[in-house]
Design a protein around this motif. Structure first.
Motif, short mmCIF file in Angstrom:
data_model
loop_
_atom_site.label_atom_id
_atom_site.label_comp_id
_atom_site.label_asym_id
_atom_site.label_seq_id
_atom_site.Cartn_x
_atom_site.Cartn_y
_atom_site.Cartn_z
N GLY A 81 57.34 80.41 28.26
CA GLY A 81 58.34 80.75 29.27
C GLY A 81 58.32 79.86 30.48
N ARG A 82 57.42 78.89 30.51
CA ARG A 82 57.38 77.97 31.65
C ARG A 82 58.56 77.00 31.64
N THR A 83 59.10 76.74 30.47
CA THR A 83 60.35 75.99 30.34
C THR A 83 61.38 76.98 29.81
N PRO A 84 62.17 77.58 30.68
CA PRO A 84 63.04 78.68 30.26
C PRO A 84 64.22 78.24 29.40
N ALA A 85 64.76 79.21 28.67
CA ALA A 85 65.94 78.96 27.85
C ALA A 85 67.07 78.44 28.71
N GLY A 86 67.81 77.49 28.19
CA GLY A 86 68.92 76.89 28.92
C GLY A 86 68.55 75.60 29.62
N THR A 87 67.25 75.33 29.76
CA THR A 87 66.81 74.09 30.39
C THR A 87 67.28 72.90 29.56
N ILE A 88 67.76 71.88 30.25
CA ILE A 88 68.17 70.65 29.58
C ILE A 88 67.09 69.59 29.81
N MET A 89 66.55 69.06 28.73
CA MET A 89 65.58 67.97 28.80
C MET A 89 66.22 66.70 28.27
N LEU A 90 65.72 65.58 28.74
CA LEU A 90 66.21 64.29 28.28
C LEU A 90 65.11 63.59 27.49
N SER A 91 65.52 62.90 26.45
CA SER A 91 64.56 62.18 25.63
C SER A 91 63.79 61.15 26.45
N ASP A 92 64.49 60.50 27.39
CA ASP A 92 63.83 59.50 28.24
C ASP A 92 62.73 60.14 29.08
N ASP A 93 62.93 61.39 29.50
CA ASP A 93 61.89 62.08 30.29
C ASP A 93 60.65 62.35 29.43
N ILE A 94 60.87 62.72 28.18
CA ILE A 94 59.74 62.95 27.28
C ILE A 94 58.98 61.66 27.06
N VAL A 95 59.71 60.59 26.85
CA VAL A 95 59.07 59.28 26.67
C VAL A 95 58.21 58.92 27.88
N ARG A 96 58.78 59.13 29.06
CA ARG A 96 58.07 58.75 30.29
C ARG A 96 56.90 59.68 30.58
N HIS A 97 57.12 60.97 30.50
CA HIS A 97 56.06 61.93 30.86
C HIS A 97 54.91 61.94 29.86
N GLN A 98 55.23 61.71 28.59
CA GLN A 98 54.19 61.77 27.56
C GLN A 98 53.62 60.40 27.23
N GLY A 99 54.25 59.36 27.75
CA GLY A 99 53.75 58.00 27.51
C GLY A 99 53.82 57.60 26.04
N VAL A 100 54.94 57.93 25.40
CA VAL A 100 55.09 57.62 23.97
C VAL A 100 56.38 56.84 23.75
N SER A 101 56.53 56.34 22.53
CA SER A 101 57.73 55.59 22.18
C SER A 101 58.90 56.54 21.94
N ARG A 102 60.09 55.99 21.89
CA ARG A 102 61.28 56.79 21.60
C ARG A 102 61.21 57.42 20.21
N SER A 103 60.63 56.68 19.26
CA SER A 103 60.56 57.22 17.90
C SER A 103 59.65 58.44 17.83
N VAL A 104 58.55 58.40 18.59
CA VAL A 104 57.65 59.54 18.62
C VAL A 104 58.34 60.73 19.29
N ALA A 105 59.02 60.49 20.40
CA ALA A 105 59.73 61.56 21.10
C ALA A 105 60.82 62.15 20.22
N ARG A 106 61.54 61.28 19.51
CA ARG A 106 62.63 61.75 18.64
C ARG A 106 62.08 62.63 17.52
N GLU A 107 60.97 62.22 16.92
CA GLU A 107 60.39 63.01 15.84
C GLU A 107 59.86 64.34 16.36
N ALA A 108 59.27 64.34 17.56
CA ALA A 108 58.78 65.59 18.15
C ALA A 108 59.93 66.56 18.39
N VAL A 109 61.04 66.06 18.87
CA VAL A 109 62.22 66.90 19.10
C VAL A 109 62.75 67.45 17.78
N ARG A 110 62.71 66.63 16.75
CA ARG A 110 63.16 67.10 15.44
C ARG A 110 62.31 68.27 14.95
#
Length: 238
Positions: A20-49
């Motif tokens: 519940g720390r990231t509530p329903a309706g929150t919009i995340m961006l793939s670029d933010d995941i890449v930056r915050h997690q320090g990973v490539s776009r392909s890793v972020a894309r697979e995690a989202v999948r």
């Protein structure tokens, strides 16, 4: 991609959603995941999948990654169950799983007494005897392995393919219960004997006794963990 890296990103993004720390309706961006997690776009894309397959998020073109409400989650996903058991959803998750087990496992035991192949019935007897020995020794890690295997054998021995598919769900709740310290250091002798009774009834082809013995196990389990959800409201999805 290294599976450890992939799993880390899935955990880092998914666990806060379930907590519940990231509530329903929150919009995340793939670029933010890449930056915050320090990973490539392909890793972020697979995690989202993977998270989308769990029902936690959905990707919306030209908008981003939207967090979905609990009503959309895959309630049977073992990872979602594990996250709930280790966070604020512990009580509600234990209640749901305990009630599911109490409904399914006695019937599975009854069916196993009617249909289980001799090899499964014999293995159940062996595992139940090992559970008694290991339970008395206080080796909780080994006992957990045997307990998971025992209940998996009952589900598979039922000959019902849908029951069998619940084996990972049951394994998740058994592991979670141990991880959060809700298992006694040495399981109760009566509970150990009930497992032997289930196995003996299945091997002996006694459906009623198999069901009744499993019901005793389920009732005791619920009584032991019920304090974790006593004040937890139920959720009613539209």
């Amino acid at each position: 991609m290294p599976s450890s890296l992939h799993n880390r990103v899935v955990d880092a993004v998914g666990r806060p959603i379930v907590d519940g720390r990231t509530p329903a309706g929150t919009i995340m961006l793939s670029d933010d995941i890449v930056r915050h997690q320090g990973v490539s776009r392909s890793v972020a894309r697979e995690a989202v999948r993977v998270l989308a397959a769990m029902g936690l998020v959905e990707s919306i073109k030209r908008v981003g990654i939207r967090v979905l409400p609990q009503s959309r989650w895959n309630a049977f996903d073992p990872t979602v169950i594990r996250w709930r058991l280790s966070g604020t959803g512990l009580g509600a998750q234990l209640r749901s799983l305990s009630e599911l087990r109490a409904s399914v496992e006695p019937m599975a035991a009854e069916l196993a007494a009617q249909h289980a192949p001799p090899a499964i019935a014999a293995e159940l007897m062996t595992v139940a005897a090992q559970m008694k020995t290991v339970g008395r020794s206080g080796d909780l890690d080994r006992f957990l392995e045997l307990d998971i295997h025992f209940h998996r054998l009952v589900l598979h021995g039922s000959g019902n393919e849908m029951f069998a598919k619940l084996d990972e769900v049951i394994a998740a709740v058994l592991s979670g219960r141990t991880d959060v310290g809700l298992m006694p250091q040495k399981p109760h002798e009566t509970a150990l004997q009930w497992h032997v009774d289930v196995a003996d009834a299945i091997q002996g082809g006694d459906p009623q006794r198999a069901r009744e013995s499993m019901e005793l196990i389920m009732r005791r389990t619920i009584a032991e963990v019920e304090p974790t959800w006593v004040d937890t409201p139920r959720v009613y999805f539209p």
